[in-house]
Design a protein around this motif. Structure first.
Motif, PDB file in Angstrom:
ATOM      1  N   ALA A  54       0.803  -1.233   0.000  1.00 52.77           N
ATOM      2  CA  ALA A  54       0.000   0.000   0.000  1.00 52.77           C
ATOM      3  C   ALA A  54       0.833   1.280   0.000  1.00 52.77           C
ATOM      4  O   ALA A  54       0.314   2.339  -0.333  1.00 52.77           O
ATOM      5  N   CYS A  55       2.105   1.202   0.379  1.00 56.19           N
ATOM      6  CA  CYS A  55       2.888   2.439   0.535  1.00 56.19           C
ATOM      7  C   CYS A  55       4.169   2.470  -0.293  1.00 56.19           C
ATOM      8  O   CYS A  55       4.609   3.549  -0.710  1.00 56.19           O
ATOM      9  N   ARG A 116      -7.821   7.963   5.856  1.00 49.15           N
ATOM     10  CA  ARG A 116      -7.844   7.360   4.510  1.00 49.15           C
ATOM     11  C   ARG A 116      -7.341   8.337   3.445  1.00 49.15           C
ATOM     12  O   ARG A 116      -7.810   8.348   2.313  1.00 49.15           O
ATOM     13  N   GLU A 117      -6.398   9.170   3.824  1.00 50.58           N
ATOM     14  CA  GLU A 117      -5.765  10.059   2.838  1.00 50.58           C
ATOM     15  C   GLU A 117      -4.530   9.391   2.245  1.00 50.58           C
ATOM     16  O   GLU A 117      -4.012   9.805   1.217  1.00 50.58           O
ATOM     17  N   MET A 118      -4.016   8.366   2.942  1.00 51.72           N
ATOM     18  CA  MET A 118      -2.928   7.543   2.423  1.00 51.72           C
ATOM     19  C   MET A 118      -3.345   6.102   2.544  1.00 51.72           C
ATOM     20  O   MET A 118      -3.873   5.726   3.584  1.00 51.72           O
ATOM     21  N   PRO A 119      -3.077   5.218   1.568  1.00 50.41           N
ATOM     22  CA  PRO A 119      -2.522   5.557   0.268  1.00 50.41           C
ATOM     23  C   PRO A 119      -3.417   6.565  -0.481  1.00 50.41           C
ATOM     24  O   PRO A 119      -4.608   6.627  -0.209  1.00 50.41           O
ATOM     25  N   LEU A 120      -2.816   7.289  -1.416  1.00 46.45           N
ATOM     26  CA  LEU A 120      -3.553   8.305  -2.161  1.00 46.45           C
ATOM     27  C   LEU A 120      -4.850   7.714  -2.716  1.00 46.45           C
ATOM     28  O   LEU A 120      -4.833   6.670  -3.351  1.00 46.45           O
ATOM     29  N   PRO A 121      -5.986   8.353  -2.467  1.00 45.41           N
ATOM     30  CA  PRO A 121      -7.275   7.794  -2.881  1.00 45.41           C
ATOM     31  C   PRO A 121      -7.360   7.459  -4.373  1.00 45.41           C
ATOM     32  O   PRO A 121      -8.000   6.490  -4.748  1.00 45.41           O
ATOM     33  N   ASN A 122      -6.696   8.208  -5.235  1.00 48.27           N
ATOM     34  CA  ASN A 122      -6.811   7.885  -6.662  1.00 48.27           C
ATOM     35  C   ASN A 122      -5.960   6.679  -7.064  1.00 48.27           C
ATOM     36  O   ASN A 122      -6.053   6.168  -8.168  1.00 48.27           O
ATOM     37  N   PRO A 125      -8.206   2.477  -6.353  1.00 46.66           N
ATOM     38  CA  PRO A 125      -9.045   1.676  -7.256  1.00 46.66           C
ATOM     39  C   PRO A 125      -8.252   0.791  -8.222  1.00 46.66           C
ATOM     40  O   PRO A 125      -8.719  -0.257  -8.629  1.00 46.66           O
ATOM     41  N   LEU A 126      -7.049   1.206  -8.574  1.00 49.23           N
ATOM     42  CA  LEU A 126      -6.243   0.403  -9.498  1.00 49.23           C
ATOM     43  C   LEU A 126      -5.302  -0.557  -8.776  1.00 49.23           C
ATOM     44  O   LEU A 126      -4.564  -1.312  -9.403  1.00 49.23           O
ATOM     45  N   HIS A 127      -5.305  -0.508  -7.448  1.00 41.93           N
ATOM     46  CA  HIS A 127      -4.414  -1.373  -6.662  1.00 41.93           C
ATOM     47  C   HIS A 127      -5.206  -1.966  -5.515  1.00 41.93           C
ATOM     48  O   HIS A 127      -5.129  -1.492  -4.381  1.00 41.93           O
ATOM     49  N   LYS A 128      -5.938  -3.033  -5.827  1.00 41.27           N
ATOM     50  CA  LYS A 128      -6.830  -3.639  -4.832  1.00 41.27           C
ATOM     51  C   LYS A 128      -6.093  -3.984  -3.542  1.00 41.27           C
ATOM     52  O   LYS A 128      -6.650  -3.908  -2.452  1.00 41.27           O
ATOM     53  N   GLU A 129      -4.839  -4.390  -3.659  1.00 41.60           N
ATOM     54  CA  GLU A 129      -4.101  -4.814  -2.470  1.00 41.60           C
ATOM     55  C   GLU A 129      -3.779  -3.626  -1.551  1.00 41.60           C
ATOM     56  O   GLU A 129      -3.337  -3.801  -0.439  1.00 41.60           O
TER      57      GLU A 129
END
Ligand code: HEC
Length: 158
Positions: A54-55, A116-122, A125-129
């Motif tokens: 996630a980071c 929930r500001e990190m990981p970046l919200p955008n 959606p492309l990184h389910k994990e």
């Protein structure tokens, strides 16, 4: 009218091809060293998996690049995020930071992950994990708090 549309589309296609050749940002891929937070603190598997999935794409020396990260203009946007994210916080350099800096960064981690500001919200959606569950967030926050407590107990050096 139709002709104009055709010219515009052709122009866009041409522009798309041309921008593939200009300013290709270099991809970062450096070896893992013992200054990495996971190695330096011997972070358990649950948390280290979370950090990596996630980071680490924006906050380490080992970002993973999806295929579209090679396509302009997306590559510029992605490499800006990585540059900015690593500039603020690079987990690969963790043990090189002062106690004060480590403590402050963890304070931010707790705040931003809880909000929930990190990981970046955008990015999510492309990184389910990287779509952390409430339980995962709670575990990450608990871990960050325990590391802050350890930092507070370090013998003062800096
Ligand atoms: C897609 C890229 C991306 C991902 C993934 C990401 N971040 Fe970030 N992060 C950034 C960017 C860009 C900034 C700087 C701009 C900002 O603060 O919004 C930042 C800033 C931060 C900061 C602020 C540092 C400071 O001192 O102000 C912290 C803390 C942070 N991120 C923690 C995390 C954690 C923890 C994760 C994983 C749960 C994570 N980030 C995932 C891109 C990302």
């Amino acid at each position: 009218m139709k002709k104009i549309i055709r010219y515009v589309l052709l122009f866009l296609l041409f522009a798309f091809v041309v921008i593939q050749f200009i300013n290709r940002p270099e991809k970062i891929s450096e070896p893992v060293t013992d200054t990495d937070i996971i190695l330096a603190l011997n972070v358990d598997q649950e948390i280290s998996e979370m950090l990596k999935s996630a980071c680490y794409d924006c906050h380490s020396n080992q970002p993973r690049y999806p295929w579209y990260a090679s396509v302009a203009p997306i590559n510029w946007w992605i490499s800006d995020h990585i540059e900015e994210g690593r500039g603020e916080l690079n987990f690969s350099l963790w043990s090189t930071f002062s106690a004060r800096k480590r403590d402050h960064k963890l304070e931010e981690v707790i705040e931003l992950v809880e909000a929930r500001e990190m990981p970046l919200p955008n990015y999510v959606p492309l990184h389910k994990e990287a779509d952390l569950s409430d339980e995962q967030i709670a575990a990450l926050v608990k871990w960050a708090k325990s590391v802050r407590a350890d930092i507070a107990n370090e013998p003062a050096s800096e």
